[in-house]
Design a protein around this motif. Structure first.
Motif, PDB file in Angstrom:
ATOM      1  N   TYR A 107       0.715  -1.349   0.312  1.00  0.00           N
ATOM      2  CA  TYR A 107      -0.014  -0.077  -0.019  1.00  0.00           C
ATOM      3  C   TYR A 107       0.799   1.307   0.153  1.00  0.00           C
ATOM      4  O   TYR A 107       2.088   1.160   0.447  1.00  0.00           O
ATOM      5  CB  TYR A 107      -0.960   0.153   1.138  1.00  0.00           C
ATOM      6  N   ASN A 108       0.223   2.268  -0.569  1.00  0.00           N
ATOM      7  CA  ASN A 108       0.942   3.598  -0.511  1.00  0.00           C
ATOM      8  C   ASN A 108      -0.019   4.701   0.027  1.00  0.00           C
ATOM      9  O   ASN A 108      -1.344   4.707  -0.464  1.00  0.00           O
ATOM     10  CB  ASN A 108       1.707   4.104  -1.661  1.00  0.00           C
ATOM     11  N   GLY A 109       0.167   5.308   0.782  1.00  0.00           N
ATOM     12  CA  GLY A 109      -0.850   6.265   1.490  1.00  0.00           C
ATOM     13  C   GLY A 109      -1.684   5.899   2.807  1.00  0.00           C
ATOM     14  O   GLY A 109      -1.282   5.038   3.510  1.00  0.00           O
ATOM     15  N   ALA A 110      -2.792   6.714   2.796  1.00  0.00           N
ATOM     16  CA  ALA A 110      -3.697   6.491   3.733  1.00  0.00           C
ATOM     17  C   ALA A 110      -5.149   6.898   3.430  1.00  0.00           C
ATOM     18  O   ALA A 110      -5.231   7.543   2.447  1.00  0.00           O
ATOM     19  CB  ALA A 110      -3.269   7.290   5.109  1.00  0.00           C
ATOM     20  N   LYS A 111      -6.264   6.547   4.032  1.00  0.00           N
ATOM     21  CA  LYS A 111      -7.564   6.853   3.874  1.00  0.00           C
ATOM     22  C   LYS A 111      -7.815   8.090   4.690  1.00  0.00           C
ATOM     23  O   LYS A 111      -7.414   7.869   6.040  1.00  0.00           O
ATOM     24  CB  LYS A 111      -8.368   5.786   4.226  1.00  0.00           C
ATOM     25  N   ILE A 112      -8.711   8.939   3.962  1.00  0.00           N
ATOM     26  CA  ILE A 112      -8.821  10.108   4.888  1.00  0.00           C
ATOM     27  C   ILE A 112     -10.472  10.234   4.642  1.00  0.00           C
ATOM     28  O   ILE A 112     -10.955  10.108   3.599  1.00  0.00           O
ATOM     29  CB  ILE A 112      -8.289  11.401   4.428  1.00  0.00           C
ATOM     30  N   GLY A 113     -11.259  10.712   5.704  1.00  0.00           N
ATOM     31  CA  GLY A 113     -12.562  10.854   5.707  1.00  0.00           C
ATOM     32  C   GLY A 113     -13.127  10.855   7.042  1.00  0.00           C
ATOM     33  O   GLY A 113     -12.553  10.629   8.052  1.00  0.00           O
ATOM     34  N   ASP A 114     -14.354  11.163   7.004  1.00  0.00           N
ATOM     35  CA  ASP A 114     -15.108  11.430   8.194  1.00  0.00           C
ATOM     36  C   ASP A 114     -16.139  10.263   8.417  1.00  0.00           C
ATOM     37  O   ASP A 114     -16.892  10.556   9.201  1.00  0.00           O
ATOM     38  CB  ASP A 114     -15.853  12.614   8.316  1.00  0.00           C
ATOM     39  N   GLY A 115     -15.975   9.258   7.614  1.00  0.00           N
ATOM     40  CA  GLY A 115     -17.042   8.192   7.770  1.00  0.00           C
ATOM     41  C   GLY A 115     -17.921   8.196   6.396  1.00  0.00           C
ATOM     42  O   GLY A 115     -18.363   7.239   6.015  1.00  0.00           O
ATOM     43  N   LYS A 116     -18.119   9.405   5.995  1.00  0.00           N
ATOM     44  CA  LYS A 116     -19.360   9.555   5.060  1.00  0.00           C
ATOM     45  C   LYS A 116     -18.396   9.450   3.840  1.00  0.00           C
ATOM     46  O   LYS A 116     -19.003   8.784   2.759  1.00  0.00           O
ATOM     47  CB  LYS A 116     -19.987  10.874   5.135  1.00  0.00           C
ATOM     48  N   LYS A 117     -17.545  10.332   3.512  1.00  0.00           N
ATOM     49  CA  LYS A 117     -16.952  10.654   2.428  1.00  0.00           C
ATOM     50  C   LYS A 117     -15.324  10.298   2.475  1.00  0.00           C
ATOM     51  O   LYS A 117     -14.662  10.856   3.671  1.00  0.00           O
ATOM     52  CB  LYS A 117     -16.893  11.978   1.879  1.00  0.00           C
ATOM     53  N   THR A 118     -14.741   9.352   1.834  1.00  0.00           N
ATOM     54  CA  THR A 118     -13.487   8.825   2.143  1.00  0.00           C
ATOM     55  C   THR A 118     -12.562   8.936   0.723  1.00  0.00           C
ATOM     56  O   THR A 118     -13.340   8.605  -0.127  1.00  0.00           O
ATOM     57  CB  THR A 118     -13.143   7.343   2.736  1.00  0.00           C
ATOM     58  N   TYR A 119     -11.262   9.333   1.096  1.00  0.00           N
ATOM     59  CA  TYR A 119     -10.546   9.427  -0.163  1.00  0.00           C
ATOM     60  C   TYR A 119      -9.163   8.832   0.147  1.00  0.00           C
ATOM     61  O   TYR A 119      -8.767   8.842   1.462  1.00  0.00           O
ATOM     62  CB  TYR A 119     -10.392  10.978  -0.882  1.00  0.00           C
ATOM     63  N   ILE A 120      -8.369   8.618  -0.774  1.00  0.00           N
ATOM     64  CA  ILE A 120      -7.212   8.114  -0.716  1.00  0.00           C
ATOM     65  C   ILE A 120      -6.186   8.982  -0.868  1.00  0.00           C
ATOM     66  O   ILE A 120      -5.962   9.838  -2.102  1.00  0.00           O
ATOM     67  CB  ILE A 120      -6.744   6.694  -1.290  1.00  0.00           C
ATOM     68  N   GLU A 121      -5.120   9.538   0.018  1.00  0.00           N
ATOM     69  CA  GLU A 121      -4.139  10.319  -0.013  1.00  0.00           C
ATOM     70  C   GLU A 121      -2.750   9.550  -0.377  1.00  0.00           C
ATOM     71  O   GLU A 121      -2.434   8.881   0.680  1.00  0.00           O
ATOM     72  CB  GLU A 121      -4.006  11.241   1.106  1.00  0.00           C
ATOM     73  N   LYS A 122      -2.242   9.256  -1.571  1.00  0.00           N
ATOM     74  CA  LYS A 122      -1.205   8.686  -1.664  1.00  0.00           C
ATOM     75  C   LYS A 122       0.012   9.066  -1.278  1.00  0.00           C
ATOM     76  O   LYS A 122       0.989   8.335  -1.016  1.00  0.00           O
ATOM     77  CB  LYS A 122      -1.071   8.439  -3.200  1.00  0.00           C
ATOM     78  N   ASP A 123       0.285  10.484  -1.160  1.00  0.00           N
ATOM     79  CA  ASP A 123       1.558  11.018  -0.894  1.00  0.00           C
ATOM     80  C   ASP A 123       1.423  11.574   0.467  1.00  0.00           C
ATOM     81  O   ASP A 123       0.867  12.758   0.767  1.00  0.00           O
ATOM     82  CB  ASP A 123       1.812  12.086  -1.906  1.00  0.00           C
ATOM     83  N   LEU A 124       2.204  10.843   1.607  1.00  0.00           N
ATOM     84  CA  LEU A 124       2.168  11.327   2.927  1.00  0.00           C
ATOM     85  C   LEU A 124       2.978  12.280   3.064  1.00  0.00           C
ATOM     86  O   LEU A 124       2.984  12.736   4.470  1.00  0.00           O
ATOM     87  CB  LEU A 124       2.137  10.162   3.722  1.00  0.00           C
ATOM     88  N   SER A 125       3.761  12.703   2.263  1.00  0.00           N
ATOM     89  CA  SER A 125       4.727  13.911   2.392  1.00  0.00           C
ATOM     90  C   SER A 125       4.317  14.962   1.825  1.00  0.00           C
ATOM     91  O   SER A 125       4.830  16.244   2.013  1.00  0.00           O
ATOM     92  CB  SER A 125       6.160  13.668   2.113  1.00  0.00           C
TER      93      SER A 125
END
Ligand SMILES: NC(=O)c1ccc[n+]([C@@H]2O[C@H](COP(=O)([O-])OP(=O)(O)OC[C@H]3O[C@@H](n4cnc5c(N)ncnc54)[C@H](OP(=O)(O)O)[C@@H]3O)[C@@H](O)[C@H]2O)c1
Length: 334
Positions: A107-125
């Motif tokens: 995997y690369n990155g993390a999931k970001i969201g408030d439960g309703k809408k989630t997106y993947i941020e691949k670049d953690l820098s």
């Protein structure tokens, strides 16, 4: 009785130590004694020994780092894909349950969201991720076992190492009697070329990012506990809960075991990849809810790191006070 393949390796040694501590009967098998990459040899050996469980701690990780897998592609595929497939085949024939060491590096990155809408941020820098980290850290979530690997041959770019490990998982997902244990960036109190804490101290410059990490002892305990509890087979993320920035790890190292050392950081990804790395690196956060729901214990990542630093056993040759006076610029740690 347990058979362990690749017990001579970095993680294999931790399994050996823990199996001894638990007084569990086991046999360590090395390729120099038995070519376990050959299905007929492995099958005959396991038929004779009749183990209850097999641990696959064998694989090709690339030395000194995953860049080596880019050129040793045949070795990487043999060790990381063909070997697990061979073991799966043999274990299916014998009805033998087993565990396979995989990695979160798929995997690369993390999931970001408030439960309703989630997106993947691949670049953690990236500046956008740093903004989330500073303002809404609670919205950052890790990849769980149902998420498709996004740093793999199917979802490039990836390193050849990560691609091979993700492909192995795909192959093994069809087997019913296997644990897939995903570790990530191992560390503990024992100074070693593979230990994250050791690496941080020896790099000329440090790559600043955000990651989930795996304490060796906690992880191996978790893997064995899953088997001992007869938890359902399948994939488990085996990292210490939480995530941590490299800068925070460096701060902890400076406050404890290397107060005099000066750490330098790569300016950005461009400088890091132009100078120090050949292939893309995975930086990611993993969700360990599935593991914790089995009541297996993993200490939070900061607690496990602080404990390893408190009990740090350096391999560095102690330097005399005179040497340090003569070569102050080297910042040699005692
Ligand atoms: N170290 C990490 O950062 C890390 C993180 C997450 C997951 N993992 C996974 O954990 C497993 C073990 O990693 P490790 O760091 O312990 O590796 P390691 O120190 O290189 O040990 C791996 C062992 O695998 C055996 N092996 C079998 N086929 C091989 C091949 N084609 N090339 C090289 N070795 C081969 C060797 O044992 P014999 O020759 O004695 O049989 C070797 O000692 C791997 O599957 C790796 O992907 C490692």
């Amino acid at each position: 009785m347990i058979v362990i393949l690749g017990a001579s390796g970095y993680i294999g040694q931790v399994f050996e130590a823990e199996l001894k501590r638990r007084k569990m009967r086991f046999i360590s098998v090395s390729r120099k004694d038995l070519d376990y990459t050959q299905p007929d040899k492995l099958l005959a050996y396991l038929k004779k020994k009749k183990p209850d469980f097999l641990i696959n701690a064998a694989g090709f990780v690339g030395k000194p780092n995953v860049d080596a897998c880019e050129t040793a592609r045949a070795e990487t595929l043999l060790g990381n894909v063909i070997l697990p497939q061979t073991i799966a085949h043999v274990c299916t024939i014998l009805g033998l349950p087993w565990g396979h060491l995989s990695t979160g590096c798929i995997y690369n990155g993390a999931k970001i969201g408030d439960g309703k809408k989630t997106y993947i941020e691949k670049d953690l820098s990236s500046p956008s991720f740093k903004k989330v980290l500073a303002g809404k850290p609670w919205s950052i979530r890790g990849f769980d076992e149902t998420d498709e690997p996004n740093f793999s041959f199917r979802n490039p770019p990836c390193s050849f190492y990560s691609g091979s490990k993700a492909l192995a998982e795909e192959v093994l997902s069809k087997s019913g009697n296997v644990y897939i244990w995903r570790l990530r960036i191992p560390f503990d109190e024992n100074d070693h070329a593979r230990n994250y804490i050791s690496k941080m101290q020896r790099y000329a410059k440090v790559y600043d990012n955000v990651n989930s990490l795996s304490h060796n002892g906690d992880s191996v305990n978790a893997c064995l506990d899953l088997w001992e509890k007869r938890a359902p087979f399948g994939t488990y993320n085996i990292t210490n809960p939480g995530f941590i920035m490299t800068r925070e790890v460096i701060d902890m190292i400076k406050k404890t075991i290397a107060p005099d050392k000066t750490f330098e950081f790569w300016k950005d990804d461009n400088e890091f990849y132009a100078t120090a790395a050949k292939t893309p690196r995975s930086n990611c956060i993993l969700d360990v809810s599935k593991l914790l729901a089995t009541s297996v214990k993993m200490r939070p990542v900061r607690e496990a790191l602080a404990d390893s630093l408190a009990r740090w056993k350096s391999n560095a040759v102690p330097q005399s006070a005179q040497f340090r006076r003569q070569f102050p610029a080297r910042n040699v740690r005692t």
